[in-house]
Structure formats: C-alpha cells, structure tokens
Write an enzyme that holds these catalytic residues in place. Structure first.
Site, mmCIF file in Angstrom:
data_model
loop_
_atom_site.group_PDB
_atom_site.id
_atom_site.type_symbol
_atom_site.label_atom_id
_atom_site.label_comp_id
_atom_site.label_asym_id
_atom_site.label_seq_id
_atom_site.Cartn_x
_atom_site.Cartn_y
_atom_site.Cartn_z
ATOM 1 N N PHE A 125 0.827 -1.204 0.000
ATOM 2 C CA PHE A 125 0.000 0.000 0.000
ATOM 3 C C PHE A 125 0.864 1.258 0.000
ATOM 4 O O PHE A 125 1.837 1.354 0.753
ATOM 5 C CB PHE A 125 -0.884 0.052 1.257
ATOM 6 C CG PHE A 125 -2.113 -0.797 1.203
ATOM 7 C CD1 PHE A 125 -3.295 -0.310 0.659
ATOM 8 C CD2 PHE A 125 -2.101 -2.085 1.714
ATOM 9 C CE1 PHE A 125 -4.437 -1.101 0.620
ATOM 10 C CE2 PHE A 125 -3.234 -2.878 1.689
ATOM 11 C CZ PHE A 125 -4.414 -2.381 1.136
ATOM 12 N N ASP A 126 0.481 2.210 -0.823
ATOM 13 C CA ASP A 126 0.990 3.565 -0.700
ATOM 14 C C ASP A 126 0.321 4.168 0.539
ATOM 15 O O ASP A 126 -0.643 3.607 1.071
ATOM 16 C CB ASP A 126 0.632 4.352 -1.969
ATOM 17 C CG ASP A 126 1.087 5.792 -1.915
ATOM 18 O OD1 ASP A 126 2.239 6.038 -1.497
ATOM 19 O OD2 ASP A 126 0.300 6.677 -2.268
#
Length: 220
Positions: free
Chosen positions: A10-11
């Site tokens: 995930f960013d």
C-alpha cells in the site's frame, strides 16, 4: 475479479490516509519562507503522491539547490510540528480493509516515498501498524527515493520472490509506474481525488472507486 494475491503493498498518502490539506499547507509554508508566490491550486494538488523533490523540480520548475531548500522547509513544518498526524486521517473504510486482508492471511506492507520514520509514526498513530509485515519508505539519507526502489525493499523485507503474487495499491501514476518497473500488478484508487485518466494512462491493472473495492479484487 482479481488474482489470489499473497502480498499486498500500500501507498500511504491518498491511498490509506487523507493527507491532502496538510501537504498543501506545508508546501505553502515552504513558499512563504522563501518569499515565493504559491503555484496555482491545480499544481498544489499534484504534490500528493510523488516524492517532494520530483514535485518541486518538475511541477514548480525549481533548480535543484532551490528545491532542496523548499524540501527542508516543508519537512520543518510537516515533521517537526507534528502536522504529519494532526492534519491527517485514515480514509473511511481503510481500517476494515486492512483488518479483512490481515484476517485472510495476506502479507501487507507499506511502500511509500515518504520518509520511513514519518510513515511509521502515522500508521502507529492510527493504530494500523499491527496489520503490516513491513513499513518501507525513503531513507533519511535520501536513498530509496524512487518508488520502484521502495517496492523492491518492501518485497525483500516480506521475503516475497514470486512477483505474480504481489499487488501494489496506490493513488498516483508514480505508484503504477513503480509497480510496472518492478514487474508486479497494480491497482489505482480514485477516492483520494486522482483522475481516472491518469491511472489508465499509467497502466493500472485495476482501478477502484472505494476502499472496499480493494477487498473484492484480492479476496475471491
């Protein structure tokens, strides 16, 4: 319907957390300190996602020396004044997404070009660090400043070598291009405010409108 991915990256900004207002305030702070006029609002919004040096040089046309000065002034407000947590919030539904993926046995890692220590503070503050196998970001010495480098670091820390088992989730072209450079699939999210056209042009394998759509891709 997506694949049965094993490792999910995930960013942070624009994907897990709504940090837009705080980021823009910090950019304006840097410009104020330097006695410069602000970029227009359309440019300011593009600061969400890519590394700061990229934004100051490519979006604002700053030479490298001036960009580094702006970079440090930005950090002065964002980190030293705790704005990284006080002007930030998890997107609605993100906690449940992480909880579901963790409960399904997925390995979850954070892959952001935000400084790693700052990213760690943010996910600790929002009580989601417990869901992450690894927290990977830019190093304080400026290394790992490119998304593909962060992704490679995250895969190494997770012990993941099967690229077909990995999905990168982010909100900007930089996330999608970083995933493609490494050879993994990517999902672009729209709920952070990014245009669909940007994600399509970058080559996202999936595009989702709401956080819960992430679960639908990963859990069959």
């Amino acid at each position: 319907m997506g694949k049965n991915y094993r490792t999910i990256l995930f960013d942070l900004d624009g994907t897990l957390a709504d940090s837009g207002a705080g980021i823009i305030k910090c950019v304006k702070y840097a410009f104020d300190k330097m006695g410069l006029e602000y970029p227009d609002e359309a440019v300011l919004k593009k600061f969400l996602g890519p590394p700061l040096m990229y934004s100051f040089t490519n979006l604002c046309g700053m030479p490298e020396e001036q960009a580094w000065k702006a970079f440090h002034l930005y950090r002065e407000r964002y980190c030293d004044m705790d704005c990284c947590v006080t002007e930030n919030s998890l997107f609605e539904g993100i906690y449940d997404v992480l909880e579901q993926l963790n409960g399904a046995g997925k390995r979850i890692a954070l892959a952001t070009t935000k400084p790693e220590n700052t990213a760690d503070r943010i996910i600790t503050y929002f009580d989601v660090k417990k869901f992450f196998t690894a927290v990977c970001g830019a190093a304080n010495d400026g290394s790992r400043g490119v998304k593909a480098e962060v992704i490679k670091d995250a895969l190494e820390r997770c012990g993941e070598t099967a690229l077909e088992q990995v999905l990168m989730i982010g909100d900007r072209f930089y996330d999608i291009e970083g995933a493609k450079a490494v050879g993994i699939d990517s999902a672009g999210v729209l709920y952070g405010g990014t245009d669909r056209e940007e994600l399509e042009k970058a080559g996202a394998d999936y595009i989702v409108s709401e956080p819960n759509d992430i679960v639908k891709i990963i859990l069959k």
